[in-house]
Motif scaffolding. Sequence first.
Motif, short mmCIF file in Angstrom:
data_model
loop_
_atom_site.label_atom_id
_atom_site.label_comp_id
_atom_site.label_asym_id
_atom_site.label_seq_id
_atom_site.Cartn_x
_atom_site.Cartn_y
_atom_site.Cartn_z
N ARG A 1 0.82 -1.21 0.00
CA ARG A 1 0.00 0.00 0.00
C ARG A 1 0.86 1.26 0.00
O ARG A 1 0.57 2.22 -0.72
CB ARG A 1 -0.94 -0.02 1.20
CG ARG A 1 -1.96 -1.15 1.14
CD ARG A 1 -2.96 -1.09 2.28
NE ARG A 1 -3.78 -2.29 2.32
CZ ARG A 1 -4.75 -2.51 3.19
NH1 ARG A 1 -5.02 -1.58 4.10
NH2 ARG A 1 -5.45 -3.62 3.17
N LEU B 1 2.34 1.68 -3.53
CA LEU B 1 1.39 2.21 -4.52
C LEU B 1 1.12 3.68 -4.29
O LEU B 1 0.98 4.46 -5.25
CB LEU B 1 0.08 1.41 -4.45
CG LEU B 1 0.18 -0.06 -4.88
CD1 LEU B 1 -1.16 -0.77 -4.67
CD2 LEU B 1 0.61 -0.18 -6.34
N ALA B 2 1.05 4.09 -3.02
CA ALA B 2 0.82 5.49 -2.71
C ALA B 2 1.99 6.35 -3.17
O ALA B 2 1.79 7.43 -3.75
CB ALA B 2 0.61 5.66 -1.20
N SER C 1 -1.75 6.81 -5.22
CA SER C 1 -3.04 6.21 -4.89
C SER C 1 -3.41 6.47 -3.44
O SER C 1 -2.59 6.28 -2.54
CB SER C 1 -2.99 4.68 -5.13
OG SER C 1 -2.60 4.39 -6.45
N GLN D 1 -8.73 4.59 -2.98
CA GLN D 1 -8.54 4.13 -4.35
C GLN D 1 -7.93 2.73 -4.40
O GLN D 1 -8.36 1.88 -5.18
CB GLN D 1 -7.64 5.11 -5.11
CG GLN D 1 -8.30 6.44 -5.41
CD GLN D 1 -7.33 7.47 -5.95
OE1 GLN D 1 -6.14 7.45 -5.62
NE2 GLN D 1 -7.82 8.39 -6.75
N SER D 2 -6.93 2.49 -3.55
CA SER D 2 -6.30 1.16 -3.50
C SER D 2 -7.30 0.09 -3.09
O SER D 2 -7.33 -1.00 -3.67
CB SER D 2 -5.11 1.18 -2.52
OG SER D 2 -4.07 1.99 -3.01
N ARG E 1 -8.44 -3.16 -5.29
CA ARG E 1 -8.31 -4.51 -4.73
C ARG E 1 -9.65 -5.25 -4.77
O ARG E 1 -9.71 -6.44 -5.11
CB ARG E 1 -7.76 -4.46 -3.31
CG ARG E 1 -6.31 -4.04 -3.22
CD ARG E 1 -5.73 -4.36 -1.84
NE ARG E 1 -6.43 -3.65 -0.78
CZ ARG E 1 -6.15 -2.42 -0.36
NH1 ARG E 1 -5.18 -1.73 -0.95
NH2 ARG E 1 -6.84 -1.86 0.63
#
Length: 222
Positions: free
Chosen positions: A62, A65-66, A71, A75-76, A80
């Motif tokens: 996480r 991705l951020a 993200s 949004q993540s 998912r």
Amino acid sequence: MADTSSLPVLRVDIVSDVVCPWCAAGYSQLAFAARRAGVSLDVHWQPFELNPDMAPEGEDLRAHLAAKYGSTAEQSAQVRAQLTELGEALGFTFNFFAGMRIYNTFQAHQLIEWAEERGKGHPMKQALLQAYFTDGRDISDVGVLIETADSLGLDGSEARAALESGKHADSVRQREAFWVGQGIRGVPAMVFNGRHLVTGAQGIENYTSILEQLGAAETELR
């Protein structure tokens, strides 16, 4: 088992990374579409690293991705959930969990190439996707890679020797560079019969249309 010997055969080179969820979903969509379109696929997995400079211990997924895509947590979570639902429909299980990590995949790509030499590159790719996304395993860990080779009936000691010697390292780097040189910047990227490039997970309907057109052209050439 259905007789596929009379079906048109299409070669597909799939440029992909083992930690790419859309690669897992995209291939599952493609396989479903192939059955619907009545074609047989000659699949060749090609290496691509989403994060070639990632440290061996990996990163929290996480947070990664951020930092990489900007993200938000919401949004993540939405992506998912979308992937989990999509996987269920396709017969592929995504088990995302708090604290899930993303890993360096260079050795995993070397293992796939080693398995390909033994006629099991495709099963190896599928097993590694499952190990990571379904079983939550560290696919940068040599022990996990050896267990995966063993599970496919391959010689784990030979796999370990190949990985520790790095005998496939240069080849994988060269293949990665080739596809980047062809303009591939994101995955999955699928090249049909060496000529037709399709990027992203296109969905069953789009893949079916593509395969029907290519299958018909292949049949005409016979």
